[in-house]
Motif scaffolding. Structure first.
Motif, PDB file in Angstrom:
ATOM      1  N   ALA A  14      -8.656  10.685  -2.435  1.00  0.00           N
ATOM      2  CA  ALA A  14      -9.211   9.765  -1.791  1.00  0.00           C
ATOM      3  C   ALA A  14      -7.869   9.038  -1.063  1.00  0.00           C
ATOM      4  CB  ALA A  14      -8.355   8.402  -3.083  1.00  0.00           C
ATOM      5  N   ALA A  15      -6.452   9.939  -0.731  1.00  0.00           N
ATOM      6  CA  ALA A  15      -5.107   9.497   0.371  1.00  0.00           C
ATOM      7  C   ALA A  15      -5.790   9.773   1.635  1.00  0.00           C
ATOM      8  CB  ALA A  15      -4.530   9.960  -0.423  1.00  0.00           C
ATOM      9  N   GLY A  70       0.922   2.104  11.872  1.00  0.00           N
ATOM     10  CA  GLY A  70       0.754   3.347  10.969  1.00  0.00           C
ATOM     11  C   GLY A  70       2.144   4.328  11.183  1.00  0.00           C
ATOM     12  N   PRO A  71       2.340   4.197  13.046  1.00  0.00           N
ATOM     13  CA  PRO A  71       4.519   4.491  13.018  1.00  0.00           C
ATOM     14  C   PRO A  71       4.750   4.172  12.195  1.00  0.00           C
ATOM     15  CG  PRO A  71       3.832   3.279  15.280  1.00  0.00           C
ATOM     16  CD  PRO A  71       2.163   2.936  14.321  1.00  0.00           C
ATOM     17  N   CYS A  72       4.628   3.207  11.360  1.00  0.00           N
ATOM     18  CA  CYS A  72       5.417   3.000   9.866  1.00  0.00           C
ATOM     19  C   CYS A  72       5.677   3.899   8.883  1.00  0.00           C
ATOM     20  CB  CYS A  72       5.474   1.389   9.738  1.00  0.00           C
ATOM     21  SG  CYS A  72       6.993   1.172   8.269  1.00  0.00           S
ATOM     22  N   LEU A  73       3.892   4.404   8.662  1.00  0.00           N
ATOM     23  CA  LEU A  73       3.545   4.950   7.323  1.00  0.00           C
ATOM     24  C   LEU A  73       3.924   5.588   7.929  1.00  0.00           C
ATOM     25  CD1 LEU A  73       2.051   4.787   4.771  1.00  0.00           C
ATOM     26  CD2 LEU A  73       0.369   5.011   5.608  1.00  0.00           C
ATOM     27  N   ALA A  74       3.685   6.998   9.293  1.00  0.00           N
ATOM     28  CA  ALA A  74       4.045   7.611  10.339  1.00  0.00           C
ATOM     29  C   ALA A  74       5.483   8.694   9.393  1.00  0.00           C
ATOM     30  CB  ALA A  74       3.436   8.221  11.091  1.00  0.00           C
ATOM     31  N   TRP A  75       5.701   7.382   9.783  1.00  0.00           N
ATOM     32  CA  TRP A  75       7.686   7.617  10.025  1.00  0.00           C
ATOM     33  C   TRP A  75       7.524   8.108   8.241  1.00  0.00           C
ATOM     34  CZ3 TRP A  75      11.907   5.013   7.029  1.00  0.00           C
ATOM     35  CH2 TRP A  75      12.667   5.731   7.502  1.00  0.00           C
ATOM     36  N   ALA A  76       7.468   7.357   7.380  1.00  0.00           N
ATOM     37  CA  ALA A  76       7.702   6.715   5.594  1.00  0.00           C
ATOM     38  C   ALA A  76       7.214   8.013   5.455  1.00  0.00           C
ATOM     39  CB  ALA A  76       7.524   6.027   4.842  1.00  0.00           C
ATOM     40  N   LEU A  77       6.237   8.820   5.691  1.00  0.00           N
ATOM     41  CA  LEU A  77       5.381  10.259   5.147  1.00  0.00           C
ATOM     42  C   LEU A  77       6.499  11.412   5.552  1.00  0.00           C
ATOM     43  CD1 LEU A  77       1.713   9.623   5.650  1.00  0.00           C
ATOM     44  CD2 LEU A  77       3.151   9.216   3.293  1.00  0.00           C
ATOM     45  N   LEU A  98       1.901  11.332   0.516  1.00  0.00           N
ATOM     46  CA  LEU A  98       2.004  12.875   0.746  1.00  0.00           C
ATOM     47  C   LEU A  98       2.080  14.186   1.085  1.00  0.00           C
ATOM     48  CD1 LEU A  98       5.415  13.213   1.987  1.00  0.00           C
ATOM     49  CD2 LEU A  98       6.271  12.797   0.391  1.00  0.00           C
ATOM     50  N   VAL A  99       1.315  14.335  -0.090  1.00  0.00           N
ATOM     51  CA  VAL A  99       0.497  16.048  -0.295  1.00  0.00           C
ATOM     52  C   VAL A  99      -0.679  15.692   0.932  1.00  0.00           C
ATOM     53  CG1 VAL A  99      -0.906  17.338  -1.824  1.00  0.00           C
ATOM     54  CG2 VAL A  99       1.284  15.246  -2.750  1.00  0.00           C
ATOM     55  N   ALA A 100      -1.042  14.595   1.138  1.00  0.00           N
ATOM     56  CA  ALA A 100      -2.647  14.976   1.943  1.00  0.00           C
ATOM     57  C   ALA A 100      -1.504  14.723   3.542  1.00  0.00           C
ATOM     58  CB  ALA A 100      -3.026  13.658   2.500  1.00  0.00           C
ATOM     59  N   TRP A 101      -0.517  14.266   3.774  1.00  0.00           N
ATOM     60  CA  TRP A 101       0.103  14.170   4.806  1.00  0.00           C
ATOM     61  C   TRP A 101       0.505  15.936   5.577  1.00  0.00           C
ATOM     62  CZ3 TRP A 101       0.877  11.124   9.305  1.00  0.00           C
ATOM     63  CH2 TRP A 101       2.541  11.402   9.710  1.00  0.00           C
ATOM     64  N   ARG A 102       1.368  16.090   4.464  1.00  0.00           N
ATOM     65  CA  ARG A 102       2.003  17.529   4.486  1.00  0.00           C
ATOM     66  C   ARG A 102       0.967  18.727   4.740  1.00  0.00           C
ATOM     67  NH1 ARG A 102       6.569  16.878   0.004  1.00  0.00           N
ATOM     68  NH2 ARG A 102       8.063  15.667   1.722  1.00  0.00           N
ATOM     69  N   SER A 103      -0.382  18.378   4.131  1.00  0.00           N
ATOM     70  CA  SER A 103      -1.336  20.175   4.685  1.00  0.00           C
ATOM     71  C   SER A 103      -1.565  18.911   5.803  1.00  0.00           C
ATOM     72  CB  SER A 103      -2.564  19.285   3.643  1.00  0.00           C
ATOM     73  OG  SER A 103      -3.263  18.515   3.524  1.00  0.00           O
ATOM     74  N   GLU A 104      -1.776  18.950   6.658  1.00  0.00           N
ATOM     75  CA  GLU A 104      -2.715  18.028   7.584  1.00  0.00           C
ATOM     76  C   GLU A 104      -1.289  17.622   8.409  1.00  0.00           C
ATOM     77  OE1 GLU A 104      -5.845  17.432   8.002  1.00  0.00           O
ATOM     78  OE2 GLU A 104      -6.166  16.869   6.631  1.00  0.00           O
ATOM     79  N   VAL A 105      -0.384  17.693   8.657  1.00  0.00           N
ATOM     80  CA  VAL A 105       1.205  17.541   9.547  1.00  0.00           C
ATOM     81  C   VAL A 105       1.519  19.059   9.963  1.00  0.00           C
ATOM     82  CG1 VAL A 105       3.022  17.226  10.104  1.00  0.00           C
ATOM     83  CG2 VAL A 105       0.985  15.531   9.581  1.00  0.00           C
ATOM     84  N   ASP A 106       1.314  20.551   8.574  1.00  0.00           N
ATOM     85  CA  ASP A 106       2.260  21.359   8.872  1.00  0.00           C
ATOM     86  C   ASP A 106       0.949  22.386   8.159  1.00  0.00           C
ATOM     87  OD1 ASP A 106       4.751  20.477   9.992  1.00  0.00           O
ATOM     88  OD2 ASP A 106       5.568  19.989   8.325  1.00  0.00           O
ATOM     89  N   PRO A 118     -11.784  25.950   8.624  1.00  0.00           N
ATOM     90  CA  PRO A 118     -10.117  25.871   8.387  1.00  0.00           C
ATOM     91  C   PRO A 118      -9.313  24.286   9.200  1.00  0.00           C
ATOM     92  CG  PRO A 118     -11.662  27.517   9.851  1.00  0.00           C
ATOM     93  CD  PRO A 118     -12.021  27.018   9.639  1.00  0.00           C
ATOM     94  N   VAL A 119      -8.286  24.242   8.364  1.00  0.00           N
ATOM     95  CA  VAL A 119      -7.510  23.581   8.292  1.00  0.00           C
ATOM     96  C   VAL A 119      -7.380  23.556   9.506  1.00  0.00           C
ATOM     97  CG1 VAL A 119      -5.200  22.076   8.111  1.00  0.00           C
ATOM     98  CG2 VAL A 119      -6.073  23.633   6.746  1.00  0.00           C
TER      99      VAL A 119
END
Length: 130
Positions: A14-15, A70-77, A98-106, A118-119
């Motif tokens: 869902a996230a 958006g930038p505020c949430l990005a910073w927190a993540l 955070l789980v979804a963020w880490r898989s998308e950013v790195d 592929p990702v």
């Protein structure tokens, strides 16, 4: 003090679709001076850090009207902040994000999962290169 539990797979799924997370991915490095323009600048900081037994509704409502959500949430993540309200999300919501963020950013660029391609290919559709 209670220990936060890991988010369940359906919460992470869902996230991944949450518009707040998608906005944070788009705007994550777009605005370096976001803190100076946040709605939170004119509000008591205690509002954004309610006690565990208090609702965070007031802070979340303020964040919804903020231009730098958006930038505020990005910073927190990015920093993994697990306290308070950031980008219109509560700590519980951010744990799943955070789980979804880490898989998308790195991501592992060659990883393939149940979502399909592929990702690396999915990232290009989520975060346009400009």
């Amino acid at each position: 003090m209670t220990r936060a539990r890991m988010p369940r797979p359906h919460e992470v799924a869902a996230a991944r679709r949450d518009p707040r997370l998608l906005r944070a991915l788009r705007e994550r490095q777009q605005d370096e001076a976001w803190r100076t323009r946040g709605t939170c600048q004119s509000v008591d900081p205690e509002t954004f850090f309610p006690a565990p037994n208090e609702p965070a509704d007031a802070a979340v409502a303020l964040c919804r009207s903020c231009d730098v959500q958006g930038p505020c949430l990005a910073w927190a993540l990015d920093v993994g902040d697990c306290h308070g309200v950031w980008g219109g999300t509560t700590p519980r919501e951010r744990r799943a994000m955070l789980v979804a963020w880490r898989s998308e950013v790195d991501p592992d660029p060659d990883a393939v999962d149940e979502a399909g391609p592929p990702v690396r290919d999915r990232l290009l559709t989520l975060v346009p290169l400009s």
